[in-house]
Write an enzyme that holds these catalytic residues in place. Structure first.
Site, PDB file in Angstrom:
ATOM      1  N   GLU A 605       0.891  -1.220  -0.090  1.00 20.63           N
ATOM      2  CA  GLU A 605       0.057  -0.051  -0.062  1.00 20.63           C
ATOM      3  C   GLU A 605       0.733   1.259  -0.043  1.00 20.63           C
ATOM      4  O   GLU A 605       0.576   2.197  -0.651  1.00 20.63           O
ATOM      5  CB  GLU A 605      -1.021   0.025   1.032  1.00 20.63           C
ATOM      6  CG  GLU A 605      -1.922   1.195   1.258  1.00 20.63           C
ATOM      7  CD  GLU A 605      -2.917   1.269   0.066  1.00 20.63           C
ATOM      8  OE1 GLU A 605      -2.801   2.135  -0.835  1.00 20.63           O
ATOM      9  OE2 GLU A 605      -4.026   0.478   0.488  1.00 20.63           O
ATOM     10  N   ALA A 610       1.887   6.868   0.560  1.00 25.26           N
ATOM     11  CA  ALA A 610       2.354   6.485   2.014  1.00 25.26           C
ATOM     12  C   ALA A 610       1.342   5.683   2.653  1.00 25.26           C
ATOM     13  O   ALA A 610       0.889   4.901   2.615  1.00 25.26           O
ATOM     14  CB  ALA A 610       2.851   7.610   2.463  1.00 25.26           C
ATOM     15  N   ASP A 677      10.179   8.472  -9.512  1.00 20.18           N
ATOM     16  CA  ASP A 677       9.372   7.804  -8.514  1.00 20.18           C
ATOM     17  C   ASP A 677       8.029   7.837  -8.421  1.00 20.18           C
ATOM     18  O   ASP A 677       7.143   6.991  -8.476  1.00 20.18           O
ATOM     19  CB  ASP A 677       9.721   8.508  -7.040  1.00 20.18           C
ATOM     20  CG  ASP A 677       8.859   8.160  -5.872  1.00 20.18           C
ATOM     21  OD1 ASP A 677       9.331   6.725  -5.618  1.00 20.18           O
ATOM     22  OD2 ASP A 677       8.263   8.691  -5.256  1.00 20.18           O
ATOM     23  N   LYS A 681       4.910   4.987  -9.191  1.00 23.90           N
ATOM     24  CA  LYS A 681       3.694   4.904  -8.740  1.00 23.90           C
ATOM     25  C   LYS A 681       2.514   4.836  -9.531  1.00 23.90           C
ATOM     26  O   LYS A 681       1.747   4.008  -9.387  1.00 23.90           O
ATOM     27  CB  LYS A 681       3.548   6.113  -7.899  1.00 23.90           C
ATOM     28  CG  LYS A 681       4.508   6.316  -6.744  1.00 23.90           C
ATOM     29  CD  LYS A 681       4.060   7.496  -5.810  1.00 23.90           C
ATOM     30  CE  LYS A 681       5.421   7.552  -4.536  1.00 23.90           C
ATOM     31  NZ  LYS A 681       5.071   8.955  -3.803  1.00 23.90           N
ATOM     32  N   GLY A 796       6.199  11.295   4.649  1.00 21.44           N
ATOM     33  CA  GLY A 796       6.721  11.649   5.722  1.00 21.44           C
ATOM     34  C   GLY A 796       6.650  10.368   6.547  1.00 21.44           C
ATOM     35  O   GLY A 796       6.272   9.280   6.180  1.00 21.44           O
TER      36      GLY A 796
END
Length: 814
Positions: A605, A610, A677, A681, A796
């Protein structure tokens, strides 16, 4: 009259013997007591070792003898510190006789069954004498009665058969005349009708106690040992195991036959017909409830009473087309093993009659194969059957319960639980009574199997997860701390027992199959063993813990390349590392295939968004039959942070540095800023939508300067950001002139995907996207005009760790 029996551990030291004496003193206040004792713990093994060494002409048999002597003399001195000369003299006389016997074995180089019985009898004879004399020295009414004068057998040495008619009369006559409150009797030992010393075989002390209890028709037989009864399974392998309060004779015999060491099956026979209950008690915890074995029906909510196992098993398979429809094969097979005195523990035969499988002790495997191959030599030569196949390093695990036959699905639950944990079943045996379901598995899987089955049938639906984490940097550290913080909540509210069993960074790794102590995990890791990716996998595999989960908190290609190895071992994989799912489509599909084949979930996931439930939502849409038409998304929290903080009063270099410092970018910021990146995704989302696509199929329009794209190192890249400030200011100026915001956007539409920096106008859902937030818009057949939108923090350490944590928790329901 009460009959009590104390095992070798119970009389294994002066301290334990004192506990025994206290129990006997309290019991004898209300009733006369017959107490059967075993040899001092470990002495029987030492006697056999000394005899074997003497037989083999090994002169150091005397060293073993001296150990036996010192042990008994020390116990006497500790129990009777004063006025013990007479006791010491008797013990030394017996030890002298033992030494003479060993010398004789050494001289004639022979240890017959008859001599062996004489040899091992010394253990019980010595312990019973010492205990009786100790009790008498303390002013209690006690006598020792040699069981050899009561228990009469045939001359089948090492496992003599009892003559109950003579034995029962001897016991009844003796105790009718006895006046003492406590009678100490040596267990295990007996004499033949001709007066020769014999023994009752393994577990003989229990047997002696049962014989006396049956002869005297007492209300209950108490067997005192070093555990608090018969446990639901082996407590040394399953920490959650607990004592069974009540159990039937049949259940006790089944559990004992399949490895439960507390009770020896023949013990039950003398008391079974008389319905005399057996109470298993703990000498070291005399107030513990223990286990009562009786004929009383014990219909509880759980139809399974216990799980047991036998190790060191060999599986023999006789098969061949020539067996089908031909009578007599089974008879010849069993007769062959019977002639060689090989005990058959388990039998299973296919209904086609094409094969028969037998479980025997591994020590008999070679002899069994030679004998069977010889018996069927003609059929093997004619290719009617194959030579016997022997598989070793196996164990039998058995579910036991009188009431299993009245409950559907017991075997299904058993096989499902084992299968989910990659425990291969080599053979299955189940009688029509359904009191026992037995499976043959690899010895290396026994601990896992016992834990899996105990969790399935005895624990209050609490599922244990064993987590192995590679990468405990910023995100990994937060994940460990979140697990530490929530463990109690998970156990109490979600019935999840979450343990971290392994941790690794690039330098060190640590493991604990009982779960690491998370209070000081950093210090433990500093002192751990040298880390290696392959070593971490091998150790995780070797621990073989149930419900194992490998968590990859790295961006390392070599780690991603090991996913297949973990999945093949039925170890689930949870990853925030995007490399595996954005690698070649064939590799992506292979990981998915392995996940299904080995029932090992593969969750990622955090690859996209994130902690946001992006992939989960997409999978639910697809699973419910919806079709994905297009996806529009801002998928880089780091790039969103950069462009939300970059303007004509800031430096692009400073903003990127700030993003790196706050943990929004990868250690190498080029991965984020180059768009690779984001491309990974959107590729993952496209694949999860059902589209075959590779990374090179995605159009990536980079906003970086040419120098930035060509930089060789991270330091060089940062230098280009300073040198090319004007390039980045121009991008901002253009967006400002058009009253737009700069957003790095990923799109997937009609099988095509692209990523690029775009100027987003006022009113667009992306325009007010703040901080490091992500947003994903799914346009589907069910959401054709107003998309399904997922929005929130997309970067984060804390939110990424929480996403990993959510995947781990999700596995508890798998």
């Amino acid at each position: 009259m009460k009959v009590l029996k104390f095992g070798g551990t119970s009389v294994g030291s002066s301290k334990n013997i004192n506990n025994v004496i206290n129990i006997l003193e309290n019991t004898s206040k209300n009733s006369a007591v017959a107490c059967v004792v075993s040899a001092v713990g470990g002495i029987t093994d030492k006697l056999l070792l000394a005899g074997k060494k003497a037989q083999n002409k090994e002169a150091d048999f005397t060293d073993v003898f001296n150990t036996i002597k010192q042990t008994h003399i020390a116990i006497v001195n500790e129990l009777i510190p004063e006025n013990n000369e007479a006791v010491i003299a008797y013990v030394e006389t017996q030890l002298s006789a033992l030494k003479n016997l060993l010398d004789g074995i050494f001289l004639i180089n022979e240890l017959s069954p008859k001599t062996s019985d004489k040899l091992v009898s010394f253990g019980e004879l010595l312990s019973s004498f010492i205990i009786a004399e100790t009790i008498k020295s303390r002013g209690l009414s006690a006598e020792r009665k040699n069981s050899q004068e009561l228990v009469i057998t045939n001359a089948n040495f090492t496992k003599a058969e009892v003559n109950y008619k003579i034995t029962n009369k001897n016991i009844q006559d003796y105790f009718k005349a006895a006046s003492q409150k406590i009678t100490i009797l040596p267990g295990f030992v007996s004499k033949s009708v001709n007066g020769e010393q014999t023994t009752l075989g393994r577990g003989g002390s229990d047997f002696t106690a049962a014989i006396i209890a049956a002869a005297l028709k007492v209300e209950q037989l108490e067997i005192w040992t070093d555990v608090s009864g018969m446990f639901t399974t082996n407590p040394k392998m399953v920490k959650q195991a607990y004592p069974i309060s009540e159990i039937s004779y049949q259940e006790a015999m089944e559990l004992s036959h399949f490895g439960a060491k507390v009770l020896y099956p023949p013990t039950v026979q003398p008391v079974l017909n008389l319905e005399i209950p057996i109470h298993i008690k703990n000498t070291l915890e005399p107030n513990a409830i223990g286990t009562i074995i009786s004929n009383k029906a014990t219909n509880g909510a759980n139809p399974v009473k216990g799980i047991s196992n036998i190790g060191n098993i060999a599986l023999l398979t006789l098969e061949g087309s020539g067996m089908v429809g031909i009578p007599g094969f089974s008879k010849r097979l069993f007769e062959t093993l019977s002639q060689e005195k090989i005990n058959i523990i388990l039998i299973t035969q296919a209904s086609s009659e094409h094969s028969i499988c037998l479980g025997i002790e591994a020590k008999d495997a070679i002899l069994a194969k030679e004998a069977i191959d010889a018996t069927f030599e003609n059929e093997i030569a004619l290719n009617k059957i194959e030579p016997i196949v022997v598989e070793e390093h196996l164990s039998i695990v058995a579910l036991v319960g009188d009431n299993m036959k009245n409950h559907q699905g017991i075997s299904g639950k058993m096989f499902s639980a084992l299968g989910k944990n990659n425990i291969n079943i080599r053979a299955i045996a189940q009688g029509a009574s359904e009191k026992n379901i037995s499976v043959v598995i690899a010895e290396t899987d026994v601990k896992k199997a016992l834990n899996v089955l105990h969790e399935q049938f005895f624990e209050s639906k609490t599922k244990q997860l064993n987590v192995f984490i590679t990468g405990v940097g910023n995100v990994g550290e937060r994940l460990v701390e979140q697990i530490k913080q929530q463990r109690k909540y998970l156990k109490e509210n979600l019935k999840i027992n979450l343990r971290i069993a392994g941790l690794s960074n690039s330098r060190k790794m640590i493991f604990n199959d009982n779960g690491l102590d998370l209070k000081n995990w950093k210090d433990q890791l500093k002192n751990g063993e040298q880390a290696s990716l392959q070593g971490f996998f091998e150790k995780t595999k070797a621990l073989n813990l149930r419900n194992s989960i490998f968590v990859d908190v790295t961006a390392n290609k070599d780690v991603a390349n090991l996913y297949a190895h973990y999945l093949r071992e039925s170890i689930a994989v949870v990853a925030c590392n995007k490399i595996a799912c954005s690698s070649t489509f064939s590799n992506y599909k292979e990981l998915k295939r392995l996940s299904l084949k080995y029932n090992a979930p593969f969750l990622f996931e955090t690859n996209v968004g994130a902690g946001l439930p992006v992939i989960d939502t997409l999978n639910n849409l697809v699973a419910s039959g919806d079709k994905i038409k297009s996806i529009q998304a801002v998928l880089s929290g780091s790039l969103n942070f950069v462009f939300n903080n970059f303007n004509d009063t800031t430096k692009f270099y400073d903003v990127v540095k700030q993003a790196a410092a706050e943990g929004y970018t990868e250690p190498d910021p080029r991965i984020d800023l180059s768009g690779v990146d984001v491309a990974r995704k959107i590729l993952i989302l496209a694949r999860e939508s059902g589209v075959e696509m590779n990374l090179e199929d995605i159009k990536n329009t980079s906003f970086l300067s040419e120098a930035g794209l060509k930089s060789d190192t991270v330091d060089d890249f940062y230098k280009t950001l300073i040198d090319d400030e004007a390039h980045y200011q121009a991008l901002f100026a253009s967006a400002k002139a058009h009253n737009c915001q700069l957003k790095y956007v990923a799109k997937f539409d009609n099988g095509n995907a692209s990523v690029s920096l775009q100027e987003i106008p006022v009113g667009h859902p992306f325009y007010n996207l703040e901080g490091s937030d992500n947003i994903v818009m799914f346009y589907t057949e069910r959401y054709p005009k107003q998309p399904m939108i997922i929005k929130g923090a997309g970067a984060g350490a804390d939110v990424t760790a929480s996403g990993l944590f959510a995947d781990i928790i999700r596995l508890a329901n798998n």
